[in-house]
Design a protein around this motif. Structure first.
Motif, short mmCIF file in Angstrom:
data_model
loop_
_atom_site.label_atom_id
_atom_site.label_comp_id
_atom_site.label_asym_id
_atom_site.label_seq_id
_atom_site.Cartn_x
_atom_site.Cartn_y
_atom_site.Cartn_z
N GLY A 181 0.81 -1.21 0.00
CA GLY A 181 0.00 0.00 0.00
C GLY A 181 0.84 1.25 0.00
O GLY A 181 1.94 1.29 -0.56
N VAL A 182 0.32 2.28 0.66
CA VAL A 182 0.96 3.60 0.70
C VAL A 182 0.97 4.11 2.14
O VAL A 182 0.53 3.43 3.05
N HIS A 183 1.49 5.32 2.31
CA HIS A 183 1.47 6.03 3.59
C HIS A 183 2.03 5.18 4.74
O HIS A 183 1.38 4.95 5.76
N GLY A 184 3.23 4.69 4.54
CA GLY A 184 3.91 3.94 5.59
C GLY A 184 3.51 2.49 5.69
O GLY A 184 3.75 1.85 6.72
N ALA A 185 2.91 1.93 4.64
CA ALA A 185 2.48 0.54 4.70
C ALA A 185 3.64 -0.42 4.97
O ALA A 185 3.46 -1.46 5.62
N PHE A 186 4.83 -0.07 4.50
CA PHE A 186 5.98 -0.96 4.66
C PHE A 186 6.89 -0.54 5.84
O PHE A 186 7.98 -1.07 5.99
N ALA A 187 6.41 0.37 6.67
CA ALA A 187 7.25 0.91 7.75
C ALA A 187 7.65 -0.16 8.75
O ALA A 187 8.72 -0.08 9.35
N GLY A 188 6.81 -1.16 8.94
CA GLY A 188 7.10 -2.21 9.91
C GLY A 188 8.32 -3.03 9.58
O GLY A 188 8.88 -3.71 10.46
N GLU A 189 8.77 -3.00 8.33
CA GLU A 189 9.97 -3.71 7.93
C GLU A 189 11.24 -3.00 8.41
O GLU A 189 12.31 -3.60 8.46
N GLY A 190 11.10 -1.72 8.74
CA GLY A 190 12.25 -0.97 9.23
C GLY A 190 13.05 -0.26 8.16
O GLY A 190 14.02 0.44 8.47
N GLY A 191 12.69 -0.41 6.91
CA GLY A 191 13.40 0.27 5.84
C GLY A 191 12.99 1.73 5.71
O GLY A 191 11.90 2.13 6.14
N GLU A 192 13.85 2.54 5.13
CA GLU A 192 13.56 3.95 4.92
C GLU A 192 13.18 4.19 3.47
O GLU A 192 13.70 3.56 2.56
N ILE A 193 12.26 5.13 3.28
CA ILE A 193 11.88 5.56 1.93
C ILE A 193 12.55 6.90 1.64
O ILE A 193 12.40 7.86 2.41
N HIS A 194 13.29 6.96 0.56
CA HIS A 194 14.04 8.16 0.20
C HIS A 194 13.28 8.88 -0.92
O HIS A 194 13.48 8.61 -2.10
N ASN A 195 12.40 9.80 -0.51
CA ASN A 195 11.55 10.43 -1.52
C ASN A 195 11.40 11.94 -1.34
O ASN A 195 10.44 12.52 -1.84
#
Length: 424
Positions: A181-195
């Motif tokens: 998804g969007v809006h931090g959907a993958f935040a639980g993995e601990g990775g950072e989004i560089h955008n």
């Protein structure tokens, strides 16, 4: 090649633990071209409802085949279309039509693409719209758009996209988000989004200088440095596991040393080892299938039978893997994450102009991969749009690929998505 393996392949003894090959042989599942993309169609060709599914990072159409069969069987009047992006055609699948693909890919060499075009989200969504409109058949059929992982991000981007004055959601009757998804959907993995705009500019400048395709999966799994290395290895291992599961492994001794099993294994044992048991198994490729037996064979006692994984990943066409994932598409999808017309979105030419207007029912499912952030993000989308109703489901016992391959009687996705589709 081992004589028993060759005999098994020639005789058609191609399955273990189930009747999937017999099912495939008796089911018409066409794989057709729609302009520059391809679509795997599963289910009733006269259906009045079409579920269009988009794969995530390094994913391709055949990864949905097992799930598509289960959804079509459980939802009368529904056909499932699994989409291959245009870059899926860059893979050299010739070796998988030979009797010894390991030699073709590991010894003789294969063709790498000469194409260096930067394929981004705009092209991907233009292609996807051709598929959606074809599925709609001029409004005669309902269309539900969904995706897995970054494919879910793509589906949401489509809904909010402006197609020459027409919002994408107006083409749709529902949205399905599977572990993405969007809006931090993958935040639980601990990775950072560089955008941020500055980060986007730096990534574009780097892209202009070098390789247009991602190598992250290959490097992350330790299977090589080329963009396609991991995809080839997994597909090779699955090919032998599908055709001669209980024969001694053809490939275990050729893996990088740190990835080799601790004892001799069968072809099935090696596949199970890579998708579940090996140290550092990639979360993007993980399932809950079973365990490695003392004899080196695979013991199926999990939610995802290994034969379903083997059949799908073996391919060859369509494949479960997109060998060449465009870096530009990664940049664009990272910029989609805020789900708004941000400065970064403007910089990239992303037409996310209708995020607040999306007004179709939504289904969201999460595994244990992201520790709850998938559904939190989906609820944010619902709260910040006009989506009239939403269904939230999940299974924390699952790994990232289990929703696609788990046995239907053990798949919480199938159990909860079927009623959602029926009620549309």
């Amino acid at each position: 090649m081992n004589k028993k393996l060759l005999a098994a392949a020639v005789a058609g003894l191609l399955v273990f633990g189930g009747a999937s090959e017999a099912h495939a042989a008796s089911t018409a599942e066409p794989y057709i071209s729609i302009d520059d993309t391809h679509v795997l169609k599963v289910g009733d060709p006269n259906a009045k409802k079409v579920v269009v599914l988009v794969s995530g990072w390094y994913g391709a159409a055949n990864g949905f085949r097992e799930l598509a069969r289960d959804l079509a069987a459980g939802t009368p009047g529904t056909q499932v279309w699994a989409v291959d992006r245009r870059e899926a055609a860059l893979a050299d699948l010739t070796g998988f039509r030979t009797e010894d693909p390991a030699t073709y890919y590991l010894d003789r060499g294969y063709k790498r693409p000469s194409e260096t075009k930067q394929i981004g989200l705009r092209q991907t969504l233009d292609d996807l719209r051709d598929v959606v409109l074809k599925a709609s058949d001029h409004g005669r059929r309902q269309v539900v758009l969904g995706g897995h992982s970054w494919g879910a991000t793509t589906a949401l981007a489509y809904a909010a996209w402006d197609f020459h004055g027409r919002p994408g959601y107006k083409d749709l009757d529902g949205l399905v988000l599977i572990d993405g998804g969007v809006h931090g959907a993958f935040a639980g993995e601990g990775g950072e989004i560089h955008n941020s705009p500055e980060e986007i500019k730096a990534r574009l400048a780097e892209l202009d200088k070098g390789e247009p395709f991602e190598s992250g999966l290959s490097l992350g799994t330790g299977l090589g440095a080329k963009p396609e290395s991991a995809a080839i290895w997994y597909q090779l291992v699955a090919w032998y596991a599908h055709r001669a599961p209980h024969e001694p492994s053809v490939l275990a001794g050729r893996l990088p040393e740190k990835l080799r099993p601790p004892r001799p294994v069968t072809n099935a044992g090696l596949l199970g080892w890579l998708v579940q048991a090996a140290p550092g198994t990639s979360p993007a490729l993980a399932v809950v299938s079973g365990r490695l037996g003392e004899d080196g064979d695979w013991i199926d006692d999990g939610m995802t039978p290994l034969n379903r994984v083997a059949e799908a990943m073996a391919g060859p066409k369509p494949s479960t893997f997109e060998w060449y994932w465009p870096k530009r598409l990664s940049i664009d999808l990272d910029a989609v994450d805020p789900y708004a017309d941000t400065e970064s979105a403007k910089l990239l030419g992303l037409r996310l102009w209708h995020t607040r207007e999306v007004n179709v029912p939504l289904y969201a499912f999460e595994t244990g991969l992201d520790k709850g952030t998938q559904l939190t993000a989906a609820r944010w989308v619902v709260e910040h749009s006009r989506i009239p109703r939403a269904t939230y489901a999940g299974d924390k016992r699952m790994n990232h690929l289990d929703p696609l391959f788990a046995a239907p009687d053990r798949n919480e996705l199938t159990r909860t998505l079927v009623p959602f589709l029926r009620d549309l």
